[in-house]
Motif scaffolding. Sequence first.
Motif, PDB file in Angstrom:
ATOM      1  N   GLU A 109       0.822  -1.215   0.000  1.00 52.25           N
ATOM      2  CA  GLU A 109       0.000   0.000   0.000  1.00 52.25           C
ATOM      3  C   GLU A 109       0.850   1.256   0.000  1.00 52.25           C
ATOM      4  N   PHE A 110       2.070   1.135   0.497  1.00 56.27           N
ATOM      5  CA  PHE A 110       2.975   2.286   0.522  1.00 56.27           C
ATOM      6  C   PHE A 110       3.109   2.896  -0.872  1.00 56.27           C
ATOM      7  N   LEU A 113      -0.017   4.580  -2.026  1.00 53.19           N
ATOM      8  CA  LEU A 113      -0.163   5.892  -1.399  1.00 53.19           C
ATOM      9  C   LEU A 113       0.733   6.913  -2.080  1.00 53.19           C
ATOM     10  N   ILE A 146      -0.462   9.344   6.743  1.00 56.14           N
ATOM     11  CA  ILE A 146      -0.286   7.890   6.732  1.00 56.14           C
ATOM     12  C   ILE A 146       1.158   7.537   6.409  1.00 56.14           C
ATOM     13  N   ILE A 150       4.051   5.254   8.604  1.00 58.68           N
ATOM     14  CA  ILE A 150       3.948   3.962   7.904  1.00 58.68           C
ATOM     15  C   ILE A 150       4.741   2.868   8.602  1.00 58.68           C
TER      16      ILE A 150
ATOM     17  N   VAL B 162      -8.434   6.966   0.512  1.00 53.55           N
ATOM     18  CA  VAL B 162      -7.189   7.113   1.271  1.00 53.55           C
ATOM     19  C   VAL B 162      -7.427   6.803   2.742  1.00 53.55           C
ATOM     20  N   LEU B 165      -7.619   3.071   3.128  1.00 51.67           N
ATOM     21  CA  LEU B 165      -6.275   2.491   2.999  1.00 51.67           C
ATOM     22  C   LEU B 165      -5.474   2.708   4.278  1.00 51.67           C
ATOM     23  N   GLY B 166      -5.549   3.959   4.785  1.00 49.99           N
ATOM     24  CA  GLY B 166      -4.773   4.295   5.974  1.00 49.99           C
ATOM     25  C   GLY B 166      -5.185   3.455   7.157  1.00 49.99           C
ATOM     26  N   ILE B 169      -3.752  -0.036   6.630  1.00 47.90           N
ATOM     27  CA  ILE B 169      -2.301  -0.154   6.763  1.00 47.90           C
ATOM     28  C   ILE B 169      -1.874  -0.030   8.216  1.00 47.90           C
ATOM     29  N   LEU B 170      -2.450   0.972   8.893  1.00 45.89           N
ATOM     30  CA  LEU B 170      -1.916   1.289  10.213  1.00 45.89           C
ATOM     31  C   LEU B 170      -2.414   0.355  11.301  1.00 45.89           C
TER      32      LEU B 170
END
Lengths: 491, 202
Positions: A109-110, A113, A146, A150, B162, B165-166, B169-170
């Motif tokens: 996902e990095f 983004l 984010i 990360i 977004v 996604l955030g 991910i987090l």
Amino acid sequence: MYNFYSILPEIYILCNICILLMYGVFFSTFPSLGYPLLNKNFNLLVLQILIFSFLLAFSQTPLNLLNWNNLLISDFFTYYAKLIIILATIGWLLLSFGYSIKEKLNYFEFWILVLLAVVAMLFITQAYDLLTIYLTIEFQSLIFYILASIKRTSEFSTEAGLKYFILGAFASAFLLFGSSIVYGLTGLTNLSDLSKLFLGLIGNEISFNLIIGFIFILVALLFKLSAAPFHVWSPDVYEGAPISVTAFFSILPKLAILGLLFRFLLFTFYDFISYWQSIILIAAFLSILIGTFGAFAQTKWKRFLAYSSINHIGFFLLALLSGDLNSISSVIFYGIIYIITMSGIFAFTVNVNFYAYSKTYQLRYLSNIKGLAKTDPFLAFALTIILFSMAGIPPMAGFFAKLFVLLAAVQVDAFGISIFAVIMSCIACFYYIRLIKNIYFDSVINWKVMEPMHKMSSLILGLSLIGILFLFIDVEMVSIITLLMSIPFLH
Amino acid sequence: MYTDLFLYFLFSSFALLASLMVISLSNAVHSVLFLILVFCNIAGLLLLLGAEFLSFMLLIVYVGAIAVLFLFVVMMLNIKKTSTTLSFFFNRPIGIITFSILFNQLLGVFNDFDTFGLKQKDLIWISWITEHNNLTNIQAVGKVFYTKYSFLFILSGLILLVAMLGAIILTMHQRTDVKKQKIELQLNRNFGGSVKFINLRK
């Protein structure tokens, strides 16, 4: 039809984001393949997408029109700014290639983004309406929060993300509040409508509330740019975030936000120049002061680079003061040189690893580079050139950048701040050259073993070095582009 | 008719008072409840302005989702409460106010309506032409939202992407070394297998 044509690169990237997301989600959770890590794969795919979108943007005709119902604009500035931003992202991708594999930032996902952030920045350069400005800036900042956090196993990274989030949300609220005041008083959100409304207001009474709304928006934009009274977040966030993300923060978004600031100050609110000139003056003064003296106290590379970028922001704002063609072009010139220099120095900082038995350490403290001239003379030479350029020693590119900015400032009789900037840049010279002294003249007891740099990042380091060293042969190569970019901001 | 003005002052003064309570109360749960009251009053103000769509959205989104989320978070944080005992006399004014409002409603019904003749006293005129051609608020919003401002619509969609996604991910940890409860192993255990005797070398 032009609506789609003008944002073709963005549409291309967005479609690819959707495909990549599906691909990543399906394959990273695929049991029969053994849950593969898609890091390297994604890196190359993103590189390919960016190169194709660069070609798309490059082969477009520079249009001069408003599209998407006057929410976006495309002109010479957006055309070239898009190219520069995509190119800079490609450079960033190459220099962070080795780091992300080495540090095991195994989130696919990095990269998605990162692509989204590029789209956000491309939209920011084209924003032509208060609504678009707010939404695009919010889009960009959300991605940045984010990205800053990360590396979720690291305390520093989460702290940086949280700090950035809270302060950034505050600034976004300022932006929204200011926009709502301006909208409430004028009933307009479009930048050109606002500029037409303010056209005759110079000698007349301007509503005090309008100025307050304007100042709110300006403060939010200066915060996003990390100019001085609003800079407090930047050293902390730069330090906490993983270093490739730090490189991303400091290389890319400045140009986009700067373009927005031009459009806002020089196009829409040009008739308020007597009000914003003093604000920009104070911000420039404080940025240069804090950027210079703050960098003295630092012992870590990331914080040092953060303060150094605050110093550069001060120079950007200094040239903004007069608001004529020359000064805009000199700011954009400075911005391009800034991107090249920062790519070079981050290609060094991200990828230098020291080997002490059984472990490798990242470059963290400024004193780590002692005796670099003996261990790796070529790298030491490259770093020296870049530091000279940042200090503004004549044949390097950094000198011309500062020269043009100061010339533009002197032309409008801003002698005081110009002399101040010159003195401060002399003081700044001291600490850049102190680093060079560390490299060449300091004796070390414990010799360090360095790991070889990643090939891609050394490529970026070399390219940026060529740019810095040989720009003086043909300065016009860049300055013609910057002049073209600055034309749309004139009335 | 000063009903509008009266209602305006009522809602705005209640909103002001409630927002003052939000920041001055020591109990976090109570201040969140007052925050909900603020939202309700603002929704009333928006209704007065004629923006019924916005006002109901405010109710649904802020009161229905965000404030309740706040409430859950605050309750989970386990903040030490300062206990207050509610006396009977404290409740009485609220009861009186509620009663008077309801009684007023009832009176209003009797005033407008001829109860014995079972017919309405004053006729209410409705202009059916304007009713027919009238755009409702939601229609008006939708008409500009999907055409003129479609770019902003797509952009806000991206922002939501977004955010999603955030959050993933987090927070999502896919690690193998996490210690989890394995129910089948727990159920398989019995008295015989739980204690082992081993002979140690002397």
